[in-house]
Design a protein around this motif. Structure first.
Motif, mmCIF file in Angstrom:
data_model
loop_
_atom_site.group_PDB
_atom_site.id
_atom_site.type_symbol
_atom_site.label_atom_id
_atom_site.label_comp_id
_atom_site.label_asym_id
_atom_site.label_seq_id
_atom_site.Cartn_x
_atom_site.Cartn_y
_atom_site.Cartn_z
ATOM 1 N N LEU A 1 0.831 -1.210 0.000
ATOM 2 C CA LEU A 1 0.000 0.000 0.000
ATOM 3 C C LEU A 1 0.866 1.260 0.000
ATOM 4 O O LEU A 1 0.604 2.208 -0.744
ATOM 5 C CB LEU A 1 -0.923 0.001 1.222
ATOM 6 N N LEU B 1 -6.142 3.057 0.591
ATOM 7 C CA LEU B 1 -6.248 2.037 -0.458
ATOM 8 C C LEU B 1 -6.451 2.684 -1.828
ATOM 9 O O LEU B 1 -5.863 2.275 -2.826
ATOM 10 C CB LEU B 1 -7.409 1.087 -0.125
ATOM 11 N N ASN B 2 -7.266 3.706 -1.859
ATOM 12 C CA ASN B 2 -7.552 4.390 -3.113
ATOM 13 C C ASN B 2 -6.291 5.018 -3.711
ATOM 14 O O ASN B 2 -5.997 4.851 -4.890
ATOM 15 C CB ASN B 2 -8.609 5.463 -2.858
ATOM 16 N N LYS C 1 -19.848 10.720 -3.463
ATOM 17 C CA LYS C 1 -19.848 10.247 -2.074
ATOM 18 C C LYS C 1 -19.642 11.400 -1.101
ATOM 19 O O LYS C 1 -20.283 11.480 -0.067
ATOM 20 C CB LYS C 1 -18.736 9.213 -1.892
ATOM 21 N N TYR D 1 -15.946 -0.521 -11.866
ATOM 22 C CA TYR D 1 -15.575 0.717 -12.568
ATOM 23 C C TYR D 1 -15.667 0.513 -14.079
ATOM 24 O O TYR D 1 -16.184 1.342 -14.809
ATOM 25 C CB TYR D 1 -14.138 1.130 -12.225
ATOM 26 N N GLU E 1 -13.189 -2.529 -5.125
ATOM 27 C CA GLU E 1 -13.505 -1.150 -5.485
ATOM 28 C C GLU E 1 -14.403 -0.500 -4.434
ATOM 29 O O GLU E 1 -14.318 0.688 -4.165
ATOM 30 C CB GLU E 1 -14.147 -1.113 -6.882
ATOM 31 N N LYS E 2 -15.230 -1.317 -3.831
ATOM 32 C CA LYS E 2 -16.082 -0.798 -2.762
ATOM 33 C C LYS E 2 -15.242 -0.400 -1.552
ATOM 34 O O LYS E 2 -15.470 0.630 -0.931
ATOM 35 C CB LYS E 2 -17.081 -1.874 -2.360
ATOM 36 N N PHE F 1 -22.739 1.923 -8.919
ATOM 37 C CA PHE F 1 -21.685 1.307 -8.111
ATOM 38 C C PHE F 1 -22.221 0.718 -6.814
ATOM 39 O O PHE F 1 -22.023 -0.454 -6.516
ATOM 40 C CB PHE F 1 -20.602 2.336 -7.810
ATOM 41 N N PHE F 2 -22.923 1.512 -6.052
ATOM 42 C CA PHE F 2 -23.321 1.059 -4.716
ATOM 43 C C PHE F 2 -24.604 0.235 -4.716
ATOM 44 O O PHE F 2 -24.755 -0.676 -3.930
ATOM 45 C CB PHE F 2 -23.475 2.242 -3.757
ATOM 46 N N GLN G 1 -16.214 9.588 -6.221
ATOM 47 C CA GLN G 1 -15.649 10.236 -5.044
ATOM 48 C C GLN G 1 -16.374 11.530 -4.696
ATOM 49 O O GLN G 1 -16.734 11.757 -3.547
ATOM 50 C CB GLN G 1 -14.166 10.511 -5.249
ATOM 51 N N TYR H 1 -0.633 6.518 7.065
ATOM 52 C CA TYR H 1 -1.044 7.161 5.815
ATOM 53 C C TYR H 1 -0.617 8.629 5.826
ATOM 54 O O TYR H 1 -0.066 9.139 4.858
ATOM 55 C CB TYR H 1 -2.558 7.028 5.666
ATOM 56 N N MET I 1 -12.222 0.560 -1.755
ATOM 57 C CA MET I 1 -11.485 1.760 -2.161
ATOM 58 C C MET I 1 -12.303 3.014 -1.912
ATOM 59 O O MET I 1 -11.766 4.046 -1.521
ATOM 60 C CB MET I 1 -11.126 1.676 -3.648
ATOM 61 N N ALA I 2 -13.587 2.908 -2.161
ATOM 62 C CA ALA I 2 -14.437 4.079 -2.012
ATOM 63 C C ALA I 2 -14.495 4.550 -0.557
ATOM 64 O O ALA I 2 -14.789 5.696 -0.274
ATOM 65 C CB ALA I 2 -15.838 3.766 -2.519
ATOM 66 N N ASP I 3 -14.193 3.629 0.355
ATOM 67 C CA ASP I 3 -14.267 3.967 1.777
ATOM 68 C C ASP I 3 -12.910 4.211 2.403
ATOM 69 O O ASP I 3 -12.807 4.473 3.586
ATOM 70 C CB ASP I 3 -14.909 2.798 2.542
ATOM 71 N N ASP I 4 -11.867 4.035 1.625
ATOM 72 C CA ASP I 4 -10.543 3.939 2.224
ATOM 73 C C ASP I 4 -9.560 4.761 1.380
ATOM 74 O O ASP I 4 -9.128 4.322 0.321
ATOM 75 C CB ASP I 4 -10.160 2.444 2.216
ATOM 76 N N ASP I 5 -9.227 5.955 1.861
ATOM 77 C CA ASP I 5 -8.360 6.846 1.091
ATOM 78 C C ASP I 5 -6.977 6.253 0.851
ATOM 79 O O ASP I 5 -6.386 6.430 -0.201
ATOM 80 C CB ASP I 5 -8.204 8.188 1.815
#
Lengths: 189, 89
Positions: A37, B47-48, A175, A153, B38-39, A146-147, A172, A80, B41-45
């Motif tokens: 990561l 990982l994104n 959301k 994607y 991908e889901k 998506f959701f 993004q 991070y 990723m949307a919740d995790d900066d």
């Protein structure tokens, strides 16, 4: 690569073990979870494979040093932030620094998402449907596909004709806007 | 503990498995599994950002090689530090 030995131990527990016996091997276990990561994060900002690799190594060393000094509660958010700030420093040294990067890259350490209670989430769910209607067309479309329809994607890109990058950015932004709308709604109540 | 350290690399229970992420990047996952990632990723900066960076590696093999080198280096460093500590005590 699929070790199971420590998989049941959470990041927080690994850190707790480390704070008890100060054996650096706990940190080794913890940091290796993040190697890939971090390599990605560094690559995103530095855009050079070798530099990204060196950068991860420096972040590891920095992390080991810092963790001896003080206690970290939410390791993931913390590392991070350390990684992003370290990348920024590198860019600054090389003179590639721009204000645009400055605004986006430095993040304050937020409260961990775990803090959100489930009850609150449940209430928010009711508001989501309402808020969804208020997004612009592109965001609404991407978020729904998506959701709610669980498209990838790639699939969303084929359906809508947007590029994958556009899909990502609509998602993004969508959301983020949803969150803002929902926060606003719960305040009004 | 040191022998078993090699086994790890994996994931904590709630976070993404490194192997799975590699498979995602090499487009080797099913639609369902890709969507799951991908889901996340949307919740995790983190990982994104990571995926965005990792996608830029020209060769996924080199990428895996870098990870291994970094882990080996980290491992050596930690053993050294522990030995130094023992001497000091």
């Amino acid at each position: 690569m699929n070790g199971i030995k420590y998989n049941h131990i959470s990041d927080t527990e690994l850190l707790e073990h480390f704070y008890i016996d100060h054996n650096n091997e706990w940190l080794g276990v913890l940091l290796q979870r993040y190697t890939l990561l971090l390599l990605g994060v560094c690559m995103k900002y530095l855009k050079n494979e070798e530099q990204a690799k060196d950068c991860v190594q420096q972040i590891f060393e920095k992390t080991i040093k810092e963790l001896q000094k003080y206690k970290v509660d939410y390791f993931k958010s913390w590392i991070y932030m350390v990684a992003k700030n370290h990348c920024l420093m590198q860019l600054r040294e090389k003179g590639k620094y721009t204000t645009e990067l400055n605004e986006n890259i430095i993040v304050p350490l937020e409260d961990a998402p775990e803090k959100n209670s489930f009850i609150q989430k449940d209430k928010q769910l009711d508001n989501v449907a309402v808020a969804l209607q208020q997004l612009n067309k592109e965001q609404q479309q991407c978020v729904t596909l998506f959701f709610l329809e669980k498209k990838s994607y790639q699939e969303i890109a084929s359906i809508t004709g947007y590029s994958i990058l556009q899909v990502k950015s609509h998602l993004q932004n969508g959301k983020r806007n949803l969150k803002l709308l929902i926060e606003k709604m719960s305040k009004e109540k | 503990m040191s022998d078993s350290l090699k086994d790890i690399l994996g994931s904590s229970n709630k976070d993404i498995d490194n192997q799975k992420l590699m498979d995602y990047l090499s487009h080797r996952l099913s639609k369902q599994d890709s969507h799951d990632i991908e889901k996340m990723m949307a919740d995790d900066d983190l990982l994104n950002d990571a995926v965005e960076g990792l996608e830029q590696f020209k060769s996924k093999k080199d990428m895996a090689e870098y990870v291994e080198q970094l882990n080996n280096h980290l491992q050596k460093k930690i053993i050294k530090k522990n030995q130094r500590k023992k001497k000091e005590n």
